[in-house]
Write an enzyme that holds these catalytic residues in place. Structure first.
Site, PDB file in Angstrom:
ATOM      1  N   HIS A 179       8.516  99.285  47.319  1.00 56.48           N
ATOM      2  CA  HIS A 179       7.953  98.413  46.927  1.00 56.48           C
ATOM      3  C   HIS A 179       7.357  97.357  47.899  1.00 56.48           C
ATOM      4  O   HIS A 179       6.061  96.761  47.920  1.00 56.48           O
ATOM      5  CB  HIS A 179       8.460  97.676  45.813  1.00 56.48           C
ATOM      6  CG  HIS A 179       8.658  98.151  44.325  1.00 56.48           C
ATOM      7  ND1 HIS A 179       7.562  98.758  43.840  1.00 56.48           N
ATOM      8  CD2 HIS A 179       9.471  98.613  43.575  1.00 56.48           C
ATOM      9  CE1 HIS A 179       7.871  99.213  42.758  1.00 56.48           C
ATOM     10  NE2 HIS A 179       9.158  98.963  42.575  1.00 56.48           N
TER      11      HIS A 179
ATOM     12  N   HIS B 196      14.001 102.705  46.772  1.00 55.34           N
ATOM     13  CA  HIS B 196      12.903 102.782  45.716  1.00 55.34           C
ATOM     14  C   HIS B 196      12.278 101.210  45.827  1.00 55.34           C
ATOM     15  O   HIS B 196      11.374 101.076  46.033  1.00 55.34           O
ATOM     16  CB  HIS B 196      13.420 102.832  44.323  1.00 55.34           C
ATOM     17  CG  HIS B 196      12.498 102.583  43.246  1.00 55.34           C
ATOM     18  ND1 HIS B 196      11.512 103.339  42.565  1.00 55.34           N
ATOM     19  CD2 HIS B 196      12.521 101.223  42.651  1.00 55.34           C
ATOM     20  CE1 HIS B 196      10.774 102.448  41.902  1.00 55.34           C
ATOM     21  NE2 HIS B 196      11.479 101.425  41.827  1.00 55.34           N
ATOM     22  N   GLU B 197      13.404 100.304  46.072  1.00 55.19           N
ATOM     23  CA  GLU B 197      12.876  98.936  46.050  1.00 55.19           C
ATOM     24  C   GLU B 197      12.440  98.660  47.256  1.00 55.19           C
ATOM     25  O   GLU B 197      11.382  97.883  47.396  1.00 55.19           O
ATOM     26  CB  GLU B 197      14.384  98.068  46.040  1.00 55.19           C
ATOM     27  CG  GLU B 197      14.978  98.076  44.454  1.00 55.19           C
ATOM     28  CD  GLU B 197      14.061  97.524  43.406  1.00 55.19           C
ATOM     29  OE1 GLU B 197      13.326  96.768  43.585  1.00 55.19           O
ATOM     30  OE2 GLU B 197      14.163  98.162  42.429  1.00 55.19           O
TER      31      GLU B 197
ATOM     32  N   GLU C   6       5.451 101.628  40.281  1.00 49.40           N
ATOM     33  CA  GLU C   6       6.827 102.449  40.128  1.00 49.40           C
ATOM     34  C   GLU C   6       6.757 103.766  40.614  1.00 49.40           C
ATOM     35  O   GLU C   6       7.905 104.380  41.435  1.00 49.40           O
ATOM     36  CB  GLU C   6       7.486 102.203  38.625  1.00 49.40           C
ATOM     37  CG  GLU C   6       7.802 100.706  38.310  1.00 49.40           C
ATOM     38  CD  GLU C   6       8.870 100.129  39.334  1.00 49.40           C
ATOM     39  OE1 GLU C   6       9.893 100.661  39.454  1.00 49.40           O
ATOM     40  OE2 GLU C   6       8.643  98.965  39.572  1.00 49.40           O
TER      41      GLU C   6
ATOM     42  N   ASP D  63       8.898 105.372  43.700  1.00 48.88           N
ATOM     43  CA  ASP D  63       9.717 106.691  43.631  1.00 48.88           C
ATOM     44  C   ASP D  63       9.179 107.613  44.550  1.00 48.88           C
ATOM     45  O   ASP D  63      10.046 108.385  45.123  1.00 48.88           O
ATOM     46  CB  ASP D  63       9.675 107.144  42.118  1.00 48.88           C
ATOM     47  CG  ASP D  63      10.492 106.375  40.923  1.00 48.88           C
ATOM     48  OD1 ASP D  63      11.060 105.530  41.445  1.00 48.88           O
ATOM     49  OD2 ASP D  63      10.073 106.622  40.016  1.00 48.88           O
TER      50      ASP D  63
END
EC number: 3.4.24.84
Length: 424
Positions: free
Chosen positions: A288, A284-285, A362, A366
């Site tokens: 970004h 997930h990070e 976010e 995801d």
């Protein structure tokens, strides 16, 4: 007739307090609901729900008190002229110790030193109660009083070392900036932000926490394999001893260009027994990073900063603004403080807009992790983080939309459960 800036600012502050308190009341009612949202039934245990509910309600009660004291204090300081009185007293102090109060840099530093002492005194009871009562009551606080005060002293020491050169530079820039003042101020703060992002993880963060390389093993291999598959320039992989202060868990990444680092809280490793859950959180990070969210956010913040400095240059010589707040001189720092208060309405709108963008990011991160095949693991990891951090299970939609930069767990799980569209 001069515009009543002070009355307008105080009035808007009180209106915002009333509005936000209304949202807080809505959220408090949501927190008191005795049942889980249907989406989380069978996902979150009843025991964890009850603990989360108790923790959230304790924080909510504390928040009501803290916010009331804050609005009363801030309104009193502005309305009754405490700010100009304190500015004058700081000048008297400079003269008393044998220095030249006409030197705006020295006068400003004395003023800021007084403000720092005031804020430490007024904030300390709330910090102590939050840490050693609320956090301790719910099993999160791991700090000793010695560690708490040691961190506070280190923070003050860093402010004393780093603050004066920055304040002096800003005053000189404003005094000599001329028609390009906004650009000069932006360039200075831009360079400063780059410098701080560079030295903070290397020199400052280690003063408060211990960072050790993640030991060799399956977890390290999986994270390095994931980073390599995405061409993420991972240079170092750390574990930080977050457990020395709290049992809350997290993970983050930082660094410029080809020198990226990932940091895992030791509490995250302890709580997520399944390595794949941690890898999913990292995916997930990395989403970004891959989707350039960090770049977009940084650029947006720089544009907003430049616009803000542009607005400041338009009002910094407004004698009406200073006189409205009780000042008969126009110090640089005071001008910045007063300008910040006058643009509160715009700041609230910008903050709301940034939250909307952040929530969208976010969901995208995801979806990125899901596309990599980590949907199940991410779902499990998000639930585990929600449980272990005792995050609020029930949220009011208005409160969430206004305050949350991350979507509530219910919304994130619902998005993860939506089937992917088949490509033609």
């Amino acid at each position: 007739m001069a515009f009543p800036y002070m009355e307008a600012v105080v009035g808007f502050m009180i209106l915002m307090y009333i509005f936000e308190t209304y949202l807080d009341v809505r959220q408090h009612k949501a927190l008191k609901l005795p049942t889980l949202p249907k989406t989380l039934e069978g996902v979150i245990s009843q025991e964890k729900f009850e603990k989360s509910r108790s923790y959230s309600l304790d924080k909510s009660h504390f928040h009501f008190v803290h916010e009331f004291v804050t609005i009363v204090t801030d309104s009193t300081i502005l309305y009754f002229g405490v700010l100009p009185w304190f500015w004058k007293k700081s000048g008297d102090f400079v003269t008393t110790v044998g220095l030249n109060a006409e030197n705006e840099i020295l006068h400003t530093l004395a003023f800021l030193a007084g403000l720092m002492i005031w804020s430490q005194i007024t904030d300390l009871p709330f910090s102590l109660y939050s840490t050693f009562v609320i956090e301790a009551r719910h099993g999160f606080n791991k700090q000793t009083p010695w560690l708490f005060f040691r961190d506070m002293i280190k923070g003050i020491f860093l402010s004393v070392i780093i603050g004066p050169p920055i304040v002096a530079a800003i005053i000189v820039i404003v005094q000599k900036g001329g028609p390009y003042l906004a650009i000069y101020l932006w360039a200075f703060t831009f360079g400063l932000s780059i410098l701080m992002m560079t030295i903070y993880p290397v020199l400052i963060a280690p003063l408060f926490n211990k960072f050790t390389p993640l030991p060799d093993g399956q977890l390290r291999e999986k994270i390095e394999k994931l980073a390599s598959s995405l061409n993420f320039p991972l240079r170092k992989l750390f574990v930080v001893d977050g457990s020395t202060r709290s049992s809350h868990s997290n993970a983050y990444m930082y660094g410029f260009f080809k020198n990226k680092r990932i940091v895992l809280y030791d509490t995250l490793i302890q709580q997520c027994k399944n390595d794949d859950e941690i890898v999913a959180v990292i995916a997930h990070e990395l989403g970004h990073w891959k989707l350039n969210h960090t770049v977009y956010t940084f650029v947006a913040m720089q544009v907003l900063t430049l616009l803000q400095f542009g607005g400041y240059t338009l009002v910094r010589n407004s004698t009406d603004l200073f006189r409205s707040f009780g000042f008969d001189t126009q110090p640089v720092l005071i001008g910045l403080i007063l300008f910040q208060h006058t643009v509160i309405p715009l700041q609230q709108l910008v903050s709301f807009g940034l939250n909307l963008v952040s929530r969208s990011f976010e969901f995208q991160a995801d979806a990125f992790a899901k596309k990599l095949g980590y949907a199940t693991e991410l779902r499990s990891g998000l639930v585990k983080l929600q449980e272990e951090n005792l995050s609020a299970m029930n949220t009011d939609p208005w409160y969430s939309a206004y305050h949350y930069s991350h979507p509530p767990l219910v919304e994130r799980l619902a998005a993860l459960d939506v089937p992917d569209k088949k490509e033609d």
